[in-house]
Design a protein around this motif. Structure first.
Motif, mmCIF file in Angstrom:
data_model
loop_
_atom_site.group_PDB
_atom_site.id
_atom_site.type_symbol
_atom_site.label_atom_id
_atom_site.label_comp_id
_atom_site.label_asym_id
_atom_site.label_seq_id
_atom_site.Cartn_x
_atom_site.Cartn_y
_atom_site.Cartn_z
ATOM 1 N N GLY A 17 -0.823 -2.399 -3.776
ATOM 2 C CA GLY A 17 0.320 -1.727 -3.182
ATOM 3 C C GLY A 17 0.005 -0.287 -2.802
ATOM 4 O O GLY A 17 0.405 0.193 -1.733
ATOM 5 N N LEU A 18 -0.725 0.420 -3.672
ATOM 6 C CA LEU A 18 -1.088 1.804 -3.380
ATOM 7 C C LEU A 18 -2.013 1.874 -2.169
ATOM 8 O O LEU A 18 -1.865 2.760 -1.314
ATOM 9 C CB LEU A 18 -1.768 2.427 -4.609
ATOM 10 C CG LEU A 18 -2.228 3.888 -4.464
ATOM 11 C CD1 LEU A 18 -1.053 4.788 -4.118
ATOM 12 C CD2 LEU A 18 -2.909 4.370 -5.747
ATOM 13 N N ALA A 19 -2.963 0.953 -2.095
ATOM 14 C CA ALA A 19 -3.888 0.940 -0.962
ATOM 15 C C ALA A 19 -3.138 0.698 0.351
ATOM 16 O O ALA A 19 -3.390 1.381 1.358
ATOM 17 C CB ALA A 19 -4.949 -0.143 -1.178
ATOM 18 N N LEU A 20 -2.213 -0.268 0.359
ATOM 19 C CA LEU A 20 -1.454 -0.555 1.576
ATOM 20 C C LEU A 20 -0.543 0.607 1.947
ATOM 21 O O LEU A 20 -0.364 0.921 3.143
ATOM 22 C CB LEU A 20 -0.627 -1.829 1.378
ATOM 23 C CG LEU A 20 -1.424 -3.128 1.224
ATOM 24 C CD1 LEU A 20 -0.489 -4.287 0.911
ATOM 25 C CD2 LEU A 20 -2.218 -3.414 2.492
ATOM 26 N N LEU A 21 0.033 1.254 0.944
ATOM 27 C CA LEU A 21 0.916 2.403 1.196
ATOM 28 C C LEU A 21 0.150 3.540 1.861
ATOM 29 O O LEU A 21 0.630 4.154 2.825
ATOM 30 C CB LEU A 21 1.539 2.872 -0.118
ATOM 31 C CG LEU A 21 2.506 4.068 -0.022
ATOM 32 C CD1 LEU A 21 3.712 3.690 0.829
ATOM 33 C CD2 LEU A 21 2.941 4.510 -1.414
ATOM 34 N N LEU A 22 -1.041 3.825 1.355
ATOM 35 C CA LEU A 22 -1.844 4.904 1.935
ATOM 36 C C LEU A 22 -2.369 4.534 3.309
ATOM 37 O O LEU A 22 -2.414 5.375 4.221
ATOM 38 C CB LEU A 22 -3.009 5.241 0.997
ATOM 39 C CG LEU A 22 -2.638 5.867 -0.350
ATOM 40 C CD1 LEU A 22 -3.885 6.028 -1.220
ATOM 41 C CD2 LEU A 22 -1.964 7.218 -0.155
ATOM 42 N N LEU A 23 -2.793 3.275 3.468
ATOM 43 C CA LEU A 23 -3.416 2.851 4.722
ATOM 44 C C LEU A 23 -2.421 2.772 5.862
ATOM 45 O O LEU A 23 -2.741 3.160 7.001
ATOM 46 C CB LEU A 23 -4.094 1.494 4.521
ATOM 47 C CG LEU A 23 -4.862 0.919 5.730
ATOM 48 C CD1 LEU A 23 -5.967 1.868 6.161
ATOM 49 C CD2 LEU A 23 -5.431 -0.446 5.385
ATOM 50 N N PHE A 24 -1.197 2.283 5.585
ATOM 51 C CA PHE A 24 -0.214 2.104 6.650
ATOM 52 C C PHE A 24 0.920 3.128 6.591
ATOM 53 O O PHE A 24 1.364 3.626 7.625
ATOM 54 C CB PHE A 24 0.365 0.688 6.592
ATOM 55 C CG PHE A 24 -0.663 -0.382 6.794
ATOM 56 C CD1 PHE A 24 -1.205 -0.621 8.041
ATOM 57 C CD2 PHE A 24 -1.105 -1.137 5.725
ATOM 58 C CE1 PHE A 24 -2.156 -1.602 8.237
ATOM 59 C CE2 PHE A 24 -2.058 -2.131 5.906
ATOM 60 C CZ PHE A 24 -2.590 -2.359 7.162
#
Length: 342
Positions: A17-24
């Motif tokens: 979730g953190l990775a997707l939040l930062l990426l998008f």
């Protein structure tokens, strides 16, 4: 019984979730910000990518799995690459300066890896004298020469995917003399299903790429690159399913499905192997290893637990599994077991 050595689902969900939040979420936020706050928010996002995410990865992944702490350097290096793709020009200049600090370490590792090519090749050829399995042999030979670390295992996994996706026409090592092979995909109709999935995925990839271009060119490039890699994985898995059948050689047994998973054991370690029907429901804790969920036709129980090695996942220790074997009766005969139907 199935004993997991993997991470808690909560940890995986949080880091994903953190990775997707930062990426998008990060690029989306920057795209809609007014100029006065733009640089401040961009600097904060850069700090989150380069500091917050590696720290979270350490506490959620590395520490619970008791991995070597130096693996965080690999994570930081990946974060630098991602940050350069999603950050505006001002922050990209900062990233280039930080990137220089990691270049020396990475070059050192590359030089070290090149110096071990002969050792890796020697170990790989030695393993081919046993039941051949490209994914297992490549990872085992690389970890033995370079160390059993996460970057090395990931590199071995990536090379396995590239081997079967980009070089799928190459022949795999021949099975030992008198080895009996059994396919795992024909009765399930997986070839037709694969063709449909591949066609639909290519159409959706093109459409989604054009859609994202309206919002963020960088996000469109990143998502498209990841999607192309996903297609490569599908192709690699299909090629490996065709070229990597189940093998029985004397008392040795190699069970596998594509590049998804494999295990080595002996025929003597099998407590029972039974043919199953459509009404069969796998018991709790049983590893589901068929090509597709609805194609299972064999239930195998082991006397002693066996280790199932997965391409990107952690090792699983299992006592029973279900799989699809096209020549079920011949497989049972090779194991010297009497066919029994559930």
């Amino acid at each position: 019984m199935l004993v997991r050595t993997s991470l808690p689902l909560k940890n995986v969900a949080l880091i994903t979730g953190l990775a997707l939040l930062l990426l998008f979420g990060g690029p989306y936020l920057l795209h809609h910000l007014a100029a006065p706050r733009y640089n401040a928010v961009a600097n904060g996002l850069l700090a989150d990518v380069l500091v917050t995410f590696p720290a979270a990865y350490y506490f959620l992944i590395i520490r619970p799995l008791k991995l070597r702490k130096r693996n965080i350097l690999f994570v930081v290096s990946c974060c630098l690459c991602v940050a350069y793709l999603i950050m505006p020009p001002t922050q990209q200049a900062y990233i280039l300066q930080l990137r220089k600090l990691s270049v020396a370490a990475e070059l050192g590792f590359i030089i070290y890896a090149i110096s071990k090519v002969r050792s890796i090749s020697k170990q790989y050829r030695h393993l081919q004298h046993h039941l051949p399995d490209v994914a297992n042999q490549l990872q085992h030979s690389m970890t033995k020469a370079l160390g059993n670390t996460m970057p090395v295992r990931l590199l071995a996994s990536e090379l396995t995917v590239m081997r079967f996706s980009l070089l799928y026409w190459l022949k795999t090592a021949a099975a030992p003399y008198n080895a009996i092979s059994f396919s795992t995909h024909k009765q399930s109709g997986y070839a037709s299903l694969f063709g449909v999935i591949l066609f639909v995925a290519i159409i959706e990839l093109a459409g989604f790429h054009l859609l994202l271009l309206n919002y963020s060119v960088t996000s469109a490039i990143v998502v498209t690159a990841l999607s192309i890699y996903g297609l490569m994985f599908l192709i690699a898995d299909f090629a490996a399913i065709i070229k990597s059948p189940v093998l029985v050689h004397h008392n040795n047994l190699l069970l596998r499905v594509g590049i998804r998973w494999h295990l080595f054991t002996t025929c003597d370690n099998i407590a029972s192997a039974t043919k199953i029907t459509d009404s069969f429901t796998p018991p709790k804790g049983c590893f589901k290893g068929a090509v597709t969920k609805g194609s299972i036709n064999m239930h195998i129980v082991f006397k002693q637990p066996v280790n199932i090695n997965r391409l990107y996942g952690s090792t699983l220790q299992v006592r029973e599994l279900v799989i699809s074997i096209d020549q079920a009766d011949e497989f049972l005969a090779a194991l010297s077991l009497t066919p029994i139907v559930h």
